[in-house]
Design an enzyme around this catalytic site. Structure first.
Site, short mmCIF file in Angstrom:
data_model
loop_
_atom_site.label_atom_id
_atom_site.label_comp_id
_atom_site.label_asym_id
_atom_site.label_seq_id
_atom_site.Cartn_x
_atom_site.Cartn_y
_atom_site.Cartn_z
N ASP A 2 0.83 -1.20 0.00
CA ASP A 2 0.00 0.00 0.00
C ASP A 2 0.87 1.26 0.00
O ASP A 2 1.85 1.34 0.76
CB ASP A 2 -0.86 -0.04 1.28
N GLU A 36 1.71 -0.58 -4.95
CA GLU A 36 0.74 0.44 -5.28
C GLU A 36 1.49 1.75 -5.23
O GLU A 36 1.70 2.33 -4.16
CB GLU A 36 -0.43 0.47 -4.28
#
Ligand code: GLC
Ligand code: CA
Length: 557
Positions: free
Chosen positions: A218, A277
């Site tokens: 993330d 990401e």
């Protein structure tokens, strides 16, 4: 291939020996709280997912990526993690996690978990310790605390704004403030701190030892920060170039962290995989995706693109070239838990401001649902034909639209409150899946669903699509089965003698994908039809349709 997979001899998926499995995998994203609720408390759970592994196998995916399932107060849908090595008791237990992992593996499906390293939640023991400790203490070094400006520190250390709106600093009452690039419940970690680095290595090892095959990282681009005083202003941040010079984003030092992770991943057999990401410009993406780093990175270009042949073609070309240069494979994403579902994006007139549209509860402009679904199926079939990995988001295989008219009191996304109600946020793509045509939650669970399931989702229910040859679900199943059969090599050759509204290419083995982005039919290249995203009528590619063909062999009308 003779080696029996460690997953069992009946496993349809790639074998454990296949260290390159991730390069061309179809990865299905599960948003656990909205997938399937086994115990009927309104929140999707691990047992719910385990109960649907048969569905996932039949769909034909190679891997499942689980969005966070860790203990969390859900200030940001679970991306506010209280404890990285535990399961939210509302979702399950570690034993149930192991059972899910084993059940997936028994079906040849790999498991990827989400790691959220940029910030913990404010309930994490480290943050609680930091709050209980004085300025300058060791406990505060793990986060980004700074004295406030003004006489008594009553002003934030800088004017930075957070991604979800509002200031990026929160005061703690003793003159110090902490940084949160996202919600205040998500304090940013200090990645210059050795203990922070060690802790995440321990967490990665914990899940890898449990049999997890890979990790989704993330906000991978924001861990390294330059916080030398004086801090830049927001205007300076906005003007700063990405590409190493920005104080908070995409700094070169971040790759030291991932090189260390890669050494850990490579101690496993097969090596654990990771996908970043990283919302960075395309040319910076390769650094995250390099074999010495995380190995792969999301390419969100198609997810941000309009329905346009030239745009699709140039994005594909650029990303394949970048992946080749950095020795990785490309990734293709049309939907995820952060964006308006692609069946809805394509149903709206070109250039529609999605935030503005959501704020009208999806009424203005009116989406053309049928067109959206038609284009969505065509775009999906196109991306599935490409070399590289395809990341699917739960529910897209049902053709689910965005739910734009959720009542304000049901909204959970912090974006809504923090933007003063201006941005509705991301809940509309996180609505629980309809498994059945009947029942108060359409088969998601029992009576309750943490976000209301609209009654008209019955039209998309799994049980109504399963035996319907023309349904989107049947189409996805066919497409994934054919992809598995056909996919080989990592190259494509463009078919160039095509009208401007057409994107067409050949893959190794003489397999052609042709997409007609236009509104009139276009001639079909010679070959026998393998699969098509909408019904065919003669040797033409209908408008807004993708067709796969086998080059040699008779034409099938
Ligand atoms: C990522 C996640 C998103 C989350 C944010 C903060 O962008 O995909 O859902 O809100 O990070 O963790
Ligand atoms: Ca539950």
């Amino acid at each position: 291939m003779t080696a029996l997979s460690e997953f069992g001899s009946t496993a349809p998926g790639p074998s454990q020996q296949d260290t390159a499995w991730w390069r061309q995998a179809v990865v299905y994203q599960v948003y656990p709280r909205s997938f399937a609720d086994a115990n009927g408390d309104g929140i999707g759970d691990l047992r719910g997912i385990t109960g649907k592994v048969g569905y996932l196998r039949e769909l034909g995916v190679d891997a499942v990526w689980l969005s966070p399932f860790y203990p969390s107060a859900l200030a940001d849908g679970g991306y506010d993690v209280d404890d990285y090595r535990a399961v939210d008791p509302r979702i399950g237990t570690l034993e149930e996690f192991d059972e899910l992992c084993a059940t997936l593996h028994a079906q040849g499906i790999r498991l990827i978990v989400d790691i959220v390293p940029n910030h913990t939640s404010n309930r994490h023991v480290w943050f609680q310790e930091a709050l209980a400790s004085p300025p300058g203490s060791r406990a505060r070094e793990r986060y980004v605390f700074r004295p406030g400006r003004g006489e008594d520190g009553e002003l934030p250390p800088s004017d930075w704004t957070s991604t979800f709106g509002g200031p990026a600093w929160e005061p703690v009452g003793d003159g110090e403030w902490y940084l949160h690039l996202f919600a205040p419940e998500q304090p940013d970690l200090n990645w210059a701190d050795d203990e922070v680095r060690q802790e995440f290595l321990t967490t990665l090892k914990f899940w890898a030892d449990r049999g997890v095959d890979g990790f989704r990282i993330d906000v991978a681009h924001a861990l390294a920060k330059d916080l030398t005083e004086p801090l830049a202003s927001q205007a300076e941040l906005d003007a700063a170039l990405w590409g190493g010079a920005h104080p908070l984003q995409d700094r070169d030092e971040v790759h030291d962290i991932y090189r260390e992770w890669r050494r850990l991943f490579n101690q496993y057999d097969p090596p654990r995989t990771a996908v970043a990401e990283a919302w960075v410009p395309a040319h910076r993406r390769s650094r995250y995706a390099s074999p010495e780093g995380l190995g792969q990175a999301f390419n969100f270009d198609l997810l941000e693109a309009q329905w346009d042949a030239a745009m699709f073609a140039s994005i594909i070309e650029e990303n394949l070239a970048l992946a080749r240069e950095s020795g990785t494979s490309s990734t293709w994403v049309l939907s995820n838990h952060d964006v308006v579902r692609h069946a809805t994006r394509y149903a709206l007139p070109e250039g529609t401001d999605l935030h503005a549209w959501l704020s009208t509860d999806g009424a203005d402009p009116q989406p053309d649902e049928e067109r959206g679904r038609r284009r969505a199926r065509a775009a999906t079939l196109l991306t599935l034909a490409l070399p590289g990995s395809a990341y699917l988001y739960q529910g897209e295989e049902l053709g689910l639209p965005e739910v734009a008219d959720l009542p304000a009191d049901a909204l959970q996304d912090p974006t809504y409150v923090r933007s003063g109600g201006e941005h509705k946020g991301r809940d509309g793509c996180r609505v629980p899946l309809p498994w059945a045509t009947q029942g108060p939650t359409l088969g998601f669970g029992d009576q309750l669903a943490h976000l209301p399931v609209p009654a008209d989702f019955a039209r998309f229910a799994v049980d109504s699509q399963e035996d319907d040859e023309t349904s989107t679900l049947s189409f996805y199943r066919r497409a994934l089965a054919e992809r598995r059969r056909l996919q080989s090599g990592e190259t494509l050759d463009w078919l160039t003698d095509m009208p401007p509204a057409v994107v067409a290419f050949t893959r190794p083995g003489g397999w052609i994908s042709v997409t007609n982005f236009g509104t009139t039919p276009t001639p079909m290249p010679a070959g026998s039809v393998i699969v098509s995203s909408s019904a065919l009528d003669g040797p033409q590619v209908p408008p807004e349709t993708t067709v796969w063909l086998q080059q040699s062999g008779p034409h099938q009308d």
